[in-house]
Design an enzyme around this catalytic site. Sequence first.
Site, PDB file in Angstrom:
ATOM      1  N   ASP A  26       0.828  -1.213   0.000  1.00 56.18           N
ATOM      2  CA  ASP A  26       0.000   0.000   0.000  1.00 56.18           C
ATOM      3  C   ASP A  26       0.867   1.269   0.000  1.00 56.18           C
ATOM      4  O   ASP A  26       1.979   1.263   0.524  1.00 56.18           O
ATOM      5  CB  ASP A  26      -0.911  -0.026   1.244  1.00 56.18           C
ATOM      6  CG  ASP A  26      -2.076   0.940   1.108  1.00 56.18           C
ATOM      7  OD1 ASP A  26      -2.371   1.378  -0.022  1.00 56.18           O
ATOM      8  OD2 ASP A  26      -2.702   1.247   2.146  1.00 56.18           O
ATOM      9  N   ASN A  74     -11.077  -2.839  -5.044  1.00 55.23           N
ATOM     10  CA  ASN A  74     -10.360  -1.835  -5.849  1.00 55.23           C
ATOM     11  C   ASN A  74     -11.091  -1.496  -7.158  1.00 55.23           C
ATOM     12  O   ASN A  74     -10.724  -0.522  -7.825  1.00 55.23           O
ATOM     13  CB  ASN A  74      -8.921  -2.272  -6.134  1.00 55.23           C
ATOM     14  CG  ASN A  74      -7.995  -2.151  -4.934  1.00 55.23           C
ATOM     15  OD1 ASN A  74      -7.070  -2.945  -4.750  1.00 55.23           O
ATOM     16  ND2 ASN A  74      -8.232  -1.157  -4.085  1.00 55.23           N
TER      17      ASN A  74
HETATM   18  C1  IPE Z   1      -5.277  -2.741  -0.025  1.00 56.94           C
HETATM   19  O1  IPE Z   1      -4.984  -1.395  -0.234  1.00 56.94           O
HETATM   20  C2  IPE Z   1      -5.309  -3.454  -1.346  1.00 56.94           C
HETATM   21  C3  IPE Z   1      -4.018  -3.608  -2.023  1.00 56.94           C
HETATM   22  C4  IPE Z   1      -2.864  -3.251  -1.539  1.00 56.94           C
HETATM   23  C5  IPE Z   1      -4.093  -4.250  -3.309  1.00 56.94           C
HETATM   24  P1  IPE Z   1      -6.144  -0.307  -0.371  1.00 56.94           P
HETATM   25  O2  IPE Z   1      -5.467   0.998  -0.588  1.00 56.94           O
HETATM   26  O3  IPE Z   1      -7.126  -0.720  -1.387  1.00 56.94           O
HETATM   27  O4  IPE Z   1      -6.834  -0.391   1.063  1.00 56.94           O
HETATM   28  P2  IPE Z   1      -7.732   0.656   1.855  1.00 56.94           P
HETATM   29  O5  IPE Z   1      -8.787   1.141   0.897  1.00 56.94           O
HETATM   30  O6  IPE Z   1      -6.833   1.773   2.276  1.00 56.94           O
HETATM   31  O7  IPE Z   1      -8.265  -0.097   3.020  1.00 56.94           O
HETATM   32  C1  IPE Z   2      -1.528   0.313  -3.411  1.00 56.91           C
HETATM   33  O1  IPE Z   2      -1.368   1.694  -3.434  1.00 56.91           O
HETATM   34  C2  IPE Z   2      -1.837  -0.249  -4.776  1.00 56.91           C
HETATM   35  C3  IPE Z   2      -3.205  -0.744  -4.944  1.00 56.91           C
HETATM   36  C4  IPE Z   2      -4.117  -0.783  -4.025  1.00 56.91           C
HETATM   37  C5  IPE Z   2      -3.553  -1.269  -6.248  1.00 56.91           C
HETATM   38  P1  IPE Z   2      -2.587   2.680  -3.392  1.00 56.91           P
HETATM   39  O2  IPE Z   2      -3.014   2.980  -4.783  1.00 56.91           O
HETATM   40  O3  IPE Z   2      -3.665   2.193  -2.499  1.00 56.91           O
HETATM   41  O4  IPE Z   2      -1.898   3.959  -2.766  1.00 56.91           O
HETATM   42  P2  IPE Z   2      -2.492   4.956  -1.662  1.00 56.91           P
HETATM   43  O5  IPE Z   2      -3.006   4.112  -0.542  1.00 56.91           O
HETATM   44  O6  IPE Z   2      -3.584   5.731  -2.345  1.00 56.91           O
HETATM   45  O7  IPE Z   2      -1.337   5.804  -1.266  1.00 56.91           O
HETATM   46 MG    MG Z   3      -4.099   2.395  -0.552  1.00 57.28          MG
END
Ligand code: IPE
Ligand code: IPE
Ligand code: MG
Length: 238
Positions: A26, A74
């Site tokens: 993340d 997602n």
């Molecule tokens: C969790 O991250 C999913 C992945 C890393 C693929 P998210 O960014 O989707 O999680 P939330 O929304 O902060 O809980």
């Molecule tokens: C993790 O990074 C990747 C996926 C969930 C696909 P994020 O896209 O959630 O990045 P933040 O949480 O917005 O920084």
């Molecule tokens: Mg995220």
Amino acid sequence: MASKAAPLQSGSGAARGARHVAIIMDGNGRWAKKRLLPRAAGHKAGVDAVRKTVRAAQDMGLECLTLYAFSSENWKRPEQEIMELTGLMKRFIKADLDEFHSNNVRLRIIGNYTAFEPEAVELIEGALAKTANNTGCTLVIALNYGSQDELVRAANRAAQKGEITLEALETELDTADLPPLDLLIRTSGEIRLSNFLLWQAAYAELYFTDMLWPDFDGKALATALESFAGRERRYGGL
Ligand code: IPE
Ligand code: IPE
Ligand code: MG
């Protein structure tokens, strides 16, 4: 001349007794935002972190590495971002599959990857078939994965076969033939599981770091494993 960084510990013992490590990757968006870059640039840098981490896991002799790449939630993201993520996934398979294969890495997917566009599904299936008989590190990618959905699917399958017991349910999970989860890492400072491996995490050690995913690498993995090595796992006993 600048001194060379000490090599990462490799081979037996480097995984600190862990067989299966999973990572919630993340913070790509925040990494990009800090640099005034579009979110896609964060995802691209995130792929480089995946490469570094997988190589380190192989070098350490880790049996299984599970990476949360795309959750079933997602899909709530803008279509543009989903397209960019799918594009990166396709490029990653095209660019890295041969290297993984020659390093004896076995690819596995958990989650329903068939929901992605046909070209991506085809690439994934090609990669799964190509690496199916490899015997080195198992790289598990969670794609369109949600733990609650996995548990509902598993419970339905178990119920069709008979009584839902602990063992019956466990054998129906997407992770059925993988080693038990030892360590669950989440980057970016969020302290939640976001629907990842809820059943499997029952007795896993949890490790949260403020590091954003694109900054993660073999050294960061080694640091997490060092923390793991210092934990006392009691499983409810003494
Ligand atoms: C969790 O991250 C999913 C992945 C890393 C693929 P998210 O960014 O989707 O999680 P939330 O929304 O902060 O809980
Ligand atoms: C993790 O990074 C990747 C996926 C969930 C696909 P994020 O896209 O959630 O990045 P933040 O949480 O917005 O920084
Ligand atoms: Mg995220």
